[in-house]
Design a protein around this motif. Structure first.
Motif, short mmCIF file in Angstrom:
data_model
loop_
_atom_site.label_atom_id
_atom_site.label_comp_id
_atom_site.label_asym_id
_atom_site.label_seq_id
_atom_site.Cartn_x
_atom_site.Cartn_y
_atom_site.Cartn_z
N HIS A 221 -15.90 52.01 3.65
CA HIS A 221 -15.62 50.86 4.51
C HIS A 221 -16.34 51.00 5.85
CE1 HIS A 221 -13.26 48.68 7.60
NE2 HIS A 221 -13.26 47.74 6.67
N LEU A 222 -17.03 49.92 6.27
CA LEU A 222 -17.77 49.94 7.53
C LEU A 222 -17.28 48.90 8.53
CD1 LEU A 222 -21.43 50.28 6.18
CD2 LEU A 222 -19.91 52.10 6.98
N GLN A 223 -16.81 47.75 8.05
CA GLN A 223 -16.47 46.65 8.95
C GLN A 223 -15.48 45.72 8.26
OE1 GLN A 223 -19.70 43.89 9.56
NE2 GLN A 223 -18.83 42.95 11.38
N THR A 224 -14.57 45.13 9.04
CA THR A 224 -13.73 44.03 8.57
C THR A 224 -13.90 42.88 9.55
OG1 THR A 224 -12.08 45.49 7.55
CG2 THR A 224 -11.39 43.25 8.08
N ILE A 225 -14.18 41.70 9.03
CA ILE A 225 -14.42 40.53 9.87
C ILE A 225 -13.63 39.35 9.33
CG2 ILE A 225 -16.49 39.83 8.60
CD1 ILE A 225 -17.70 39.00 11.34
N SER A 226 -13.05 38.56 10.22
CA SER A 226 -12.24 37.41 9.82
C SER A 226 -13.12 36.27 9.32
CB SER A 226 -11.39 36.94 11.00
OG SER A 226 -10.66 35.77 10.65
N THR A 227 -12.54 35.45 8.45
CA THR A 227 -13.21 34.24 7.99
C THR A 227 -12.77 33.01 8.78
OG1 THR A 227 -11.52 33.71 6.34
CG2 THR A 227 -13.32 35.18 5.65
N LEU A 228 -11.87 33.18 9.75
CA LEU A 228 -11.24 32.06 10.44
C LEU A 228 -11.55 32.05 11.94
CD1 LEU A 228 -7.73 32.34 8.76
CD2 LEU A 228 -9.40 30.51 8.37
N PRO A 229 -11.43 30.90 12.58
CA PRO A 229 -11.52 30.85 14.04
C PRO A 229 -10.36 31.65 14.66
CG PRO A 229 -11.68 28.64 13.11
CD PRO A 229 -11.26 29.55 11.99
N GLU A 230 -10.60 32.21 15.84
CA GLU A 230 -9.58 33.05 16.48
C GLU A 230 -8.31 32.28 16.79
OE1 GLU A 230 -11.21 34.90 19.91
OE2 GLU A 230 -12.64 36.14 18.79
#
Length: 337
Positions: A221-230
């Motif tokens: 695992h290197l990164q987790t990023i959201s698919t949604l606006p903050e």
């Protein structure tokens, strides 16, 4: 010359099965919706190079897979008691077809015969559960090939990505597994074309996990990023995941927020958000990029419409062209090989 687009659907309301339409490659205009095959809820589609079409299939109250010829005529059903599959993929090298069964928590392997028909070669049933209310048991949602020709599965119920070795006859043996974040709901995975990277879209927590792939099923695992606006606080579940042919941009769909998220893939394979674009419909379960990479077509399970975006190959950004082409209960967008 028009491009043919195929749609898999549910048949709970108005749909009758698998449809196709013509896409004008100059204007992006969709036209001529035509029923290809009447089949109960053919929700996922996969073509082989010979032109056979494999889809989620049902017959006599049982569920499984169906093989169809180039005219949409049934070659054979392969079904058993319980729910049908939710994902289908073709292995040309070994002449196999893979299926994922969400409700049974199973991965299945089928052998292709000379006429395109299928026989069952092997299967494996996952065990376990997760912390989310939708994770009471294993739910295999994806089964396809890695770049090094292993079989890989995503289990939404156990948050696991499990890899298998596959024999030429279609027998599978487990190689290893990657554990996503608890409650994430691992749904689909794509591999980069030249970076040793993979991108895992997680349905239940609306994220993408960026993974280094070392081969033979080994992930880091290197990164987790959201698919949604903050600032979005409403309900959401992610669905489809697509990588551009040049490996520069990654796209995912949000159901609830009803949007396509666009990421740039930077030099180290990590993701940077480009934009989040409304799809102008309800429940965009699937979308796909056209083979010429000029358009992205998103379909909506609940509002019965397809939205066409013009895709900028330099920026990855999407510009809506239309959202009023009728496709009933569509949940899959596919192209012939």
């Amino acid at each position: 010359m028009t491009q043919t687009v195929y749609f898999g659907t549910y048949t709970r309301r108005n749909s009758q099965g698998i449809y196709k339409a013509d896409l004008d490659p100059t204007s992006g205009h969709l036209s001529q919706l035509t029923l290809v095959a009447a089949e109960p809820s053919p929700t996922y589609l996969a073509f082989d190079q010979a032109g056979h079409l494999y889809s989620v299939g049902s017959k006599d109250g049982q569920g499984g897979i169906v093989a169809l010829d180039q005219k949409g005529q049934v070659i054979n059903h392969l079904v058993s008691e319980g729910a049908p599959l939710c994902y289908v993929a073709v292995d040309e090298k070994r002449q196999l077809v893979y299926g994922a069964n969400y409700h049974k928590g199973q991965v299945l392997v089928y052998q292709k015969q000379a006429d395109g028909s299928l026989t069952l070669a092997d299967s494996d049933t996952h065990q376990g559960h997760g912390p989310h209310e939708n994770q009471a048991s294993a739910h295999v949602h994806f089964s396809d090939l890695t770049p090094d020709n292993y079989l890989i599965t995503c289990d939404l119920g156990t948050d696991q990505v499990i890899t298998y070795d596959v024999s030429p006859e279609g027998k599978i043996s487990k190689l290893g597994s990657y554990q996503a974040a608890p409650g994430a709901g691992a749904r689909h995975i794509v591999f980069h074309h030249f970076f040793k990277m993979a991108y895992l879209i997680c349905e239940l927590n609306s994220t993408i996990e960026v993974l280094a792939y070392d081969g033979m099923g080994d992930f880091e695992h290197l990164q987790t990023i959201s698919t949604l606006p903050e600032d979005y606080t409403g309900p959401n579940g992610t669905a489809a995941l697509r990588l551009s042919a040049d490996g520069r941009f990654l796209y995912g769909s949000n159901r609830g927020h009803d949007s396509i998220v666009v990421y740039k893939i930077v030099g180290d394979g990590m993701l940077e958000l480009v934009e989040i674009v409304p799809t102008q419909g309800n429940n965009p379960r699937d979308f796909n990029i056209t083979p010429d990479q000029n358009y992205l077509i998103a379909v909506h399970q609940d509002s019965d419409n397809a939205t066409v975006f013009k895709r900028n190959p330099e920026t990855g950004k999407l510009t809506e062209l239309s959202h009023d082409f009728y496709v009933p209960e569509a949940v899959c967008v596919a192209f012939e090989k």
